[in-house]
Structures are given as C-alpha cells and as structure tokens.
Scaffold this motif. Structure first.
Motif, PDB file in Angstrom:
ATOM      1  N   LEU A  26       0.833  -1.210   0.000  1.00 38.17           N
ATOM      2  CA  LEU A  26       0.000   0.000   0.000  1.00 38.17           C
ATOM      3  C   LEU A  26       0.869   1.261   0.000  1.00 38.17           C
ATOM      4  O   LEU A  26       0.548   2.244  -0.677  1.00 38.17           O
ATOM      5  N   HIS A  27       1.968   1.217   0.749  1.00 40.11           N
ATOM      6  CA  HIS A  27       2.875   2.372   0.748  1.00 40.11           C
ATOM      7  C   HIS A  27       3.480   2.587  -0.632  1.00 40.11           C
ATOM      8  O   HIS A  27       3.588   3.730  -1.111  1.00 40.11           O
ATOM      9  N   ASP A  28       3.879   1.517  -1.302  1.00 37.90           N
ATOM     10  CA  ASP A  28       4.498   1.653  -2.623  1.00 37.90           C
ATOM     11  C   ASP A  28       3.507   2.217  -3.637  1.00 37.90           C
ATOM     12  O   ASP A  28       3.873   3.066  -4.467  1.00 37.90           O
ATOM     13  N   VAL A  29       2.242   1.735  -3.601  1.00 38.30           N
ATOM     14  CA  VAL A  29       1.241   2.239  -4.550  1.00 38.30           C
ATOM     15  C   VAL A  29       0.965   3.718  -4.283  1.00 38.30           C
ATOM     16  O   VAL A  29       0.866   4.537  -5.215  1.00 38.30           O
ATOM     17  N   ALA A  30       0.812   4.092  -3.009  1.00 39.29           N
ATOM     18  CA  ALA A  30       0.553   5.494  -2.687  1.00 39.29           C
ATOM     19  C   ALA A  30       1.724   6.375  -3.094  1.00 39.29           C
ATOM     20  O   ALA A  30       1.542   7.490  -3.616  1.00 39.29           O
ATOM     21  N   SER A  31       2.942   5.902  -2.883  1.00 38.37           N
ATOM     22  CA  SER A  31       4.125   6.679  -3.264  1.00 38.37           C
ATOM     23  C   SER A  31       4.209   6.825  -4.782  1.00 38.37           C
ATOM     24  O   SER A  31       4.542   7.911  -5.296  1.00 38.37           O
ATOM     25  N   ALA A  32       3.897   5.744  -5.536  1.00 37.77           N
ATOM     26  CA  ALA A  32       3.933   5.829  -6.993  1.00 37.77           C
ATOM     27  C   ALA A  32       2.845   6.742  -7.542  1.00 37.77           C
ATOM     28  O   ALA A  32       2.996   7.328  -8.608  1.00 37.77           O
ATOM     29  N   ALA A  33       1.717   6.876  -6.778  1.00 33.77           N
ATOM     30  CA  ALA A  33       0.614   7.733  -7.233  1.00 33.77           C
ATOM     31  C   ALA A  33       0.824   9.194  -6.858  1.00 33.77           C
ATOM     32  O   ALA A  33      -0.088  10.006  -7.037  1.00 33.77           O
ATOM     33  N   ALA A  84      -1.193  -5.011  -7.654  1.00 35.49           N
ATOM     34  CA  ALA A  84      -0.584  -3.971  -8.479  1.00 35.49           C
ATOM     35  C   ALA A  84       0.937  -3.987  -8.381  1.00 35.49           C
ATOM     36  O   ALA A  84       1.635  -3.701  -9.362  1.00 35.49           O
ATOM     37  N   THR A  85       1.452  -4.338  -7.204  1.00 35.14           N
ATOM     38  CA  THR A  85       2.910  -4.345  -7.029  1.00 35.14           C
ATOM     39  C   THR A  85       3.532  -5.678  -7.403  1.00 35.14           C
ATOM     40  O   THR A  85       4.733  -5.876  -7.182  1.00 35.14           O
ATOM     41  N   ALA A  86       2.756  -6.599  -7.968  1.00 35.47           N
ATOM     42  CA  ALA A  86       3.290  -7.913  -8.356  1.00 35.47           C
ATOM     43  C   ALA A  86       3.792  -7.924  -9.792  1.00 35.47           C
ATOM     44  O   ALA A  86       3.986  -8.988 -10.373  1.00 35.47           O
ATOM     45  N   GLY A  87       3.970  -6.769 -10.403  1.00 31.13           N
ATOM     46  CA  GLY A  87       4.468  -6.682 -11.761  1.00 31.13           C
ATOM     47  C   GLY A  87       3.398  -6.434 -12.800  1.00 31.13           C
ATOM     48  O   GLY A  87       3.706  -6.281 -13.984  1.00 31.13           O
ATOM     49  N   LEU A  88       2.111  -6.368 -12.377  1.00 31.79           N
ATOM     50  CA  LEU A  88       1.034  -6.108 -13.329  1.00 31.79           C
ATOM     51  C   LEU A  88       0.832  -4.625 -13.597  1.00 31.79           C
ATOM     52  O   LEU A  88       0.066  -4.264 -14.483  1.00 31.79           O
ATOM     53  N   LEU A  89       1.470  -3.773 -12.830  1.00 33.56           N
ATOM     54  CA  LEU A  89       1.318  -2.336 -12.989  1.00 33.56           C
ATOM     55  C   LEU A  89       2.695  -1.695 -12.993  1.00 33.56           C
ATOM     56  O   LEU A  89       3.554  -2.010 -12.161  1.00 33.56           O
ATOM     57  N   ASP A  90       2.891  -0.816 -13.957  1.00 39.32           N
ATOM     58  CA  ASP A  90       4.149  -0.082 -14.046  1.00 39.32           C
ATOM     59  C   ASP A  90       4.093   1.074 -13.056  1.00 39.32           C
ATOM     60  O   ASP A  90       3.374   2.055 -13.265  1.00 39.32           O
ATOM     61  N   LEU A  91       4.816   0.944 -11.958  1.00 42.96           N
ATOM     62  CA  LEU A  91       4.767   1.976 -10.922  1.00 42.96           C
ATOM     63  C   LEU A  91       5.453   3.270 -11.356  1.00 42.96           C
ATOM     64  O   LEU A  91       5.307   4.298 -10.682  1.00 42.96           O
ATOM     65  N   GLU A  93       4.812   4.572 -14.363  1.00 43.45           N
ATOM     66  CA  GLU A  93       3.786   5.234 -15.182  1.00 43.45           C
ATOM     67  C   GLU A  93       2.407   4.842 -14.636  1.00 43.45           C
ATOM     68  O   GLU A  93       1.693   4.006 -15.178  1.00 43.45           O
ATOM     69  N   VAL A  94       2.036   5.450 -13.527  1.00 43.62           N
ATOM     70  CA  VAL A  94       0.758   5.129 -12.878  1.00 43.62           C
ATOM     71  C   VAL A  94      -0.372   5.784 -13.665  1.00 43.62           C
ATOM     72  O   VAL A  94      -0.292   6.983 -13.983  1.00 43.62           O
ATOM     73  N   PRO A  95      -1.444   5.041 -14.021  1.00 48.42           N
ATOM     74  CA  PRO A  95      -2.544   5.632 -14.778  1.00 48.42           C
ATOM     75  C   PRO A  95      -3.293   6.681 -13.956  1.00 48.42           C
ATOM     76  O   PRO A  95      -3.237   6.701 -12.719  1.00 48.42           O
ATOM     77  N   ALA A  96      -4.018   7.530 -14.675  1.00 50.37           N
ATOM     78  CA  ALA A  96      -4.715   8.632 -14.008  1.00 50.37           C
ATOM     79  C   ALA A  96      -5.811   8.124 -13.075  1.00 50.37           C
ATOM     80  O   ALA A  96      -6.043   8.696 -11.998  1.00 50.37           O
ATOM     81  N   TRP A  97      -6.513   7.057 -13.452  1.00 53.29           N
ATOM     82  CA  TRP A  97      -7.605   6.575 -12.607  1.00 53.29           C
ATOM     83  C   TRP A  97      -7.099   6.082 -11.253  1.00 53.29           C
ATOM     84  O   TRP A  97      -7.773   6.240 -10.232  1.00 53.29           O
ATOM     85  N   LEU A  98      -5.869   5.509 -11.238  1.00 50.95           N
ATOM     86  CA  LEU A  98      -5.322   5.060  -9.961  1.00 50.95           C
ATOM     87  C   LEU A  98      -4.909   6.252  -9.102  1.00 50.95           C
ATOM     88  O   LEU A  98      -5.073   6.236  -7.877  1.00 50.95           O
ATOM     89  N   ARG A  99      -4.395   7.284  -9.735  1.00 47.89           N
ATOM     90  CA  ARG A  99      -4.065   8.494  -8.973  1.00 47.89           C
ATOM     91  C   ARG A  99      -5.324   9.098  -8.340  1.00 47.89           C
ATOM     92  O   ARG A  99      -5.298   9.589  -7.202  1.00 47.89           O
TER      93      ARG A  99
END
Length: 221
Positions: A26-33, A84-91, A93-99
């Motif tokens: 969760l920290h990695d996704v929030a930081s990438a967003a 998302a952090t298992a390689g299915l999402l490029d951290l 280049e985070v898409p706008a909807w995830l941001r």
C-alpha cells in the motif's frame, strides 16, 4: 497444550507477514501515485483501521450489511495494492484513474469509519422504549390501594347468596409501534431461518421483554 501454542504461533507469524507485506505494498502504490513522505505511510494505516472497524461491526451483530460493505471496500484496496505491485502495474507510469482513487481514499475511509462508529441500530431504541413501558407498569402496580372504610355499626350477618367468582380481564398492555416493527423483523428472520413461525417464548427471549408485553406483541404480529 504445546500443539495449541504451536498452532497459535504459526497463525500469528502468518498474520504478521501478511500485515507487513500488505503495509509495504500500500505504501508503494501510494508513493507511486504521487503521495510522498509521511502521506504514503498514512495510506496503509487508514486501510487497516477501516478493516478493523468493519470487522468489529460484523462481530457486534448490528448493521451487518454496512459492516460487510466497508470490509469488502477495505479488503479490495489491500488486495489491489498487493496485485498492483506484483508486476502487473508499471509503478513508474501510474494511470490517471489510480491516482484519482489514491487521492480520494482518505475521504472514503473517513466516511466509512464515521458510519461504522456512530451508526445506532434500531434495537437500541426499541430496548429503551421497552424499559420505559415496564417502568410505567411497575409504577402502576406499586400504587397504594385505598384503605377500607370502617363499619358504622356491627349487625348480625344476614344470609347472602354464594358469591360468583369473576375472573378479571387482563388490562391491555401498551405496545410501542417501533417495538412491533422490530418484532416483525425478528419473526421474519426466525421464519426464514427455521421455516416455522416464531412462538411467544422465543419472541420474549429475543426481545428481552416481560411475558404480558411479549403476548401483546405476539397478538399483533
């Protein structure tokens, strides 16, 4: 005893591993967003707190639909970060909807936590009304009866016909409308679960009311 402790220790270790990994994801996704610094660490805390609040509501047995709804929302956020952090999402280049989702999560979590913490079930109000009705009945029963007037003179008793026993009618017990509606829900839930209509002793045990009040409620169902 040792087997029980070993099983508890294994479950505790698994829980700690799952919590640490989910917290980090969760920290990695929030930081990438775009949420850097302390803000990125606040997101996993918010998700875990919402999970705990929803689980407590499910354990209490009140408003289970709301508890399941917010539990699924918080669990989806946690599992989504793990996937998302298992390689299915490029951290990088985070898409706008995830941001947008990450930016709007604090308001969603605050709304869910407020509703879970301050929602009062209908049974609380019904219990208060039942207590008020019981207190009124006790007050009426404890009222002193008037003392009999003394006889003016003593006369020889005259033969009187045998008295006829009269069974007094039971006074009507006032039943609050909210309590009747709550009793209908309890009776419907009992019928759906057992396939048979609820009887008066079971209804009295579920509502926690005196026998006269339970009989009056059963007569109105």
């Amino acid at each position: 005893m040792r087997a029980h402790l070993a099983r508890v220790d294994a479950v505790l270790v698994q829980a700690l591993i799952a919590a640490a990994l989910s917290f980090a994801h969760l920290h990695d996704v929030a930081s990438a967003a775009g949420q850097d610094g302390w803000k990125a660490w606040a997101y996993p805390v918010s998700v875990d707190l919402l999970l705990v609040a929803a689980w407590r509501r499910l354990r209490s047995g009140d408003a289970r639909a709301a508890g399941w709804c917010w539990f699924v929302i918080a669990l989806t956020a946690s599992l989504g970060a793990n996937v998302a952090t298992a390689g299915l999402l490029d951290l990088d280049e985070v898409p706008a909807w995830l941001r947008i989702l990450v930016a709007g999560w604090p308001a969603v979590a605050f709304l869910g936590g407020t509703l879970l913490a301050h929602t009062v079930s209908a049974s609380v109000g019904s219990t208060a009304e039942v207590a008020e009705v019981v207190d009124d009945q006790d007050g009426q029963q404890d009222a002193p009866s008037p003392a009999p007037e003394p006889a003016e003179s003593i006369t020889a008793p005259s033969p009187q016909p045998a008295p006829v026993a009269v069974v007094p009618e039971r006074p009507a017990v006032p039943v609050p409308a909210a309590l009747v509606e709550h009793a209908r829900k309890v009776a419907a839930e009992h019928h759906n679960r057992t396939g048979a209509p609820i009887d008066t002793p079971t209804l009295r045990a579920r509502l926690g009311v005196p026998v006269p009040l339970a009989e009056a409620i059963a007569a109105r169902l």
